[in-house]
Design an enzyme around this catalytic site. Structure first.
Site, PDB file in Angstrom:
ATOM      1  N   ASN A   9     -60.815  -2.461   9.673  1.00 27.16           N
ATOM      2  CA  ASN A   9     -60.211  -3.685   9.129  1.00 27.16           C
ATOM      3  C   ASN A   9     -58.767  -3.353   8.773  1.00 27.16           C
ATOM      4  OD1 ASN A   9     -59.420  -5.892   7.651  1.00 27.16           O
ATOM      5  ND2 ASN A   9     -60.888  -5.584   5.972  1.00 27.16           N
ATOM      6  N   TRP A  10     -57.859  -3.887   9.572  1.00 21.30           N
ATOM      7  CA  TRP A  10     -56.436  -3.572   9.343  1.00 21.30           C
ATOM      8  C   TRP A  10     -55.847  -4.358   8.175  1.00 21.30           C
ATOM      9  CZ3 TRP A  10     -52.958  -2.400  14.208  1.00 21.30           C
ATOM     10  CH2 TRP A  10     -53.450  -1.247  14.832  1.00 21.30           C
ATOM     11  N   LYS A  11     -56.599  -5.337   7.662  1.00 24.90           N
ATOM     12  CA  LYS A  11     -56.102  -6.170   6.549  1.00 24.90           C
ATOM     13  C   LYS A  11     -54.717  -6.737   6.907  1.00 24.90           C
ATOM     14  CE  LYS A  11     -59.057  -3.544   3.488  1.00 24.90           C
ATOM     15  NZ  LYS A  11     -59.332  -2.995   2.169  1.00 24.90           N
ATOM     16  N   HIS A  92     -64.986 -10.875   2.787  1.00 23.15           N
ATOM     17  CA  HIS A  92     -64.440  -9.623   2.231  1.00 23.15           C
ATOM     18  C   HIS A  92     -64.061  -9.861   0.770  1.00 23.15           C
ATOM     19  CE1 HIS A  92     -61.871  -6.178   1.557  1.00 23.15           C
ATOM     20  NE2 HIS A  92     -62.413  -5.625   2.618  1.00 23.15           N
ATOM     21  N   GLU A  94     -61.598  -9.040  -0.862  1.00 26.10           N
ATOM     22  CA  GLU A  94     -60.202  -9.454  -1.063  1.00 26.10           C
ATOM     23  C   GLU A  94     -60.042 -10.962  -0.841  1.00 26.10           C
ATOM     24  OE1 GLU A  94     -58.522  -6.482   1.522  1.00 26.10           O
ATOM     25  OE2 GLU A  94     -59.122  -4.952   0.080  1.00 26.10           O
ATOM     26  N   GLU A 162     -69.717  -3.195   0.694  1.00 27.57           N
ATOM     27  CA  GLU A 162     -68.445  -2.649   0.243  1.00 27.57           C
ATOM     28  C   GLU A 162     -68.334  -2.785  -1.268  1.00 27.57           C
ATOM     29  OE1 GLU A 162     -65.458  -2.604   3.762  1.00 27.57           O
ATOM     30  OE2 GLU A 162     -65.115  -4.363   2.548  1.00 27.57           O
ATOM     31  N   GLY A 168     -60.124   1.262  -1.250  1.00 28.92           N
ATOM     32  CA  GLY A 168     -58.747   1.715  -1.430  1.00 28.92           C
ATOM     33  C   GLY A 168     -58.528   2.603  -2.635  1.00 28.92           C
ATOM     34  N   SER A 208     -63.282   3.425   1.106  1.00 29.21           N
ATOM     35  CA  SER A 208     -62.763   4.793   1.091  1.00 29.21           C
ATOM     36  C   SER A 208     -63.472   5.739   2.058  1.00 29.21           C
ATOM     37  CB  SER A 208     -62.793   5.366  -0.331  1.00 29.21           C
ATOM     38  OG  SER A 208     -61.905   4.628  -1.175  1.00 29.21           O
ATOM     39  N   GLY A 229     -60.988   0.621   6.127  1.00 33.41           N
ATOM     40  CA  GLY A 229     -59.690   0.000   5.916  1.00 33.41           C
ATOM     41  C   GLY A 229     -58.572   0.959   6.296  1.00 33.41           C
ATOM     42  N   GLY A 230     -57.977   1.584   5.290  1.00 35.50           N
ATOM     43  CA  GLY A 230     -56.797   2.430   5.484  1.00 35.50           C
ATOM     44  C   GLY A 230     -56.915   3.438   6.614  1.00 35.50           C
TER      45      GLY A 230
HETATM   46  P1  13P Z   1     -60.552   1.302   2.521  1.00 33.11           P
HETATM   47  O1  13P Z   1     -61.257   2.044   3.655  1.00 33.11           O
HETATM   48  O2  13P Z   1     -59.075   1.319   2.657  1.00 33.11           O
HETATM   49  O3  13P Z   1     -61.078   1.724   1.203  1.00 33.11           O
HETATM   50  O4  13P Z   1     -60.954  -0.253   2.710  1.00 33.11           O
HETATM   51  C1  13P Z   1     -62.281  -0.587   2.895  1.00 33.11           C
HETATM   52  C2  13P Z   1     -62.354  -2.014   3.259  1.00 33.11           C
HETATM   53  O5  13P Z   1     -62.112  -2.884   2.438  1.00 33.11           O
HETATM   54  C3  13P Z   1     -62.707  -2.355   4.645  1.00 33.11           C
HETATM   55  O6  13P Z   1     -62.962  -3.704   4.796  1.00 33.11           O
END
Ligand code: 13P
Length: 248
Positions: A9-11, A92, A94, A162, A168, A208, A229-230
């Site tokens: 997920n590149w957000k 998600h 967020e 999640e 993050g 993470s 994510g990251g």
């Molecule tokens: P991180 O891997 O950056 O913690 O993000 C997880 C995430 O929210 C994937 O959707």
């Protein structure tokens, strides 16, 4: 058998130049032994889908529940499909936080995604306050009941667990905590949809996930992959996570 899924997920990250990472990932995994999915911002979806070809699936990060219409700034599931998407991340944390999305909103969107022939990756997860002061499984159970539509099948649904406090932050739950929630999600799906669908639906862990912890997370029961994510932004980070899943 559930085919494992490494999803990124590149957000709200990634410009055209970032597509070189997709090309690098494809070069590193020309025939991956697991499904690989990248969900870029909508602006990159069509271009990423071209670069990704048949090797890497692409997906959206949200959609509207209507097919089209007067909804300025929104994107429908059919539009994501038209741009090459096969999956859409929904609910998600967020989006639940930034846009006040409720379980009901997520369920309506998921219906639209499934009706468009796409796979909904529905996210659930507890906050730190809920983990410390409430019954985590009850919270997750409520989110699953409210967010997953009756139309779900093993072919059009992926569930991502999640924990919000792990996103993050570099913190992950203990492996026992991950296993407890994943077993609970599996049981819940089996009870609602029957053993066939319940046992065949993929459940991802997200929060993470890094090359350094992927192997131990993938060894936990009922973890069928990750939503990253990251560490999905750079091929050098995502590639070892794909390899760890292939070896799990
Ligand atoms: P991180 O891997 O950056 O913690 O993000 C997880 C995430 O929210 C994937 O959707």
């Amino acid at each position: 058998m559930r085919r494992k899924l490494a999803a990124g997920n590149w957000k709200m990250n990634g410009l055209g130049a970032g597509l070189s990472e997709v090309a690098a990932l494809k070069a590193a995994h020309p025939a991956p032994g697991v499904d690989v999915l990248l969900c870029p911002p909508a602006t990159l979806l069509a271009r990423m889908s071209e670069v990704a070809g048949d090797t890497i699936a692409t997906g959206g990060q949200d959609c509207h529940d209507a097919k089209n219409g007067a909804h300025t700034g929104d994107i429908s599931a059919a539009m994501l499909a038209d741009a090459g998407a096969s999956h859409v991340i929904l609910g998600h944390s967020e989006r639940r936080q930034d846009h006040d999305e409720t379980d009901n909103d997520v369920r309506q969107k998921a219906k639209a995604v499934m009706a468009a022939g796409l796979i909904a990756v529905i996210c659930v997860g507890e906050s730190l306050d809920e983990r410390e002061h409430a019954n985590t499984l009850q919270i997750i159970g409520g989110q699953l009941a409210g967010s997953i539509p009756d139309a779900a099948t093993a072919a059009n649904l992926v569930v991502a667990y999640e924990p919000i406090w792990a996103i993050g932050t570099g913190k992950i739950p203990t492996l026992d905590q991950i296993g407890e929630v994943h077993d609970f999600i599996r049981d819940t799906l089996e009870r609602r949809f029957g053993p066939g669908v319940g046992r065949s639906t993929r459940i991802l862990y997200g929060g993470s996930v890094k090359p350094s912890n992927a192997t131990e997370i993938f060894a936990v029961s009922n973890v069928d992959g990750a939503l990253v994510g990251g560490a999905s932004l750079k091929a050098a980070d995502f590639s070892p996570i794909i390899t760890a899943l292939e070896q799990a």
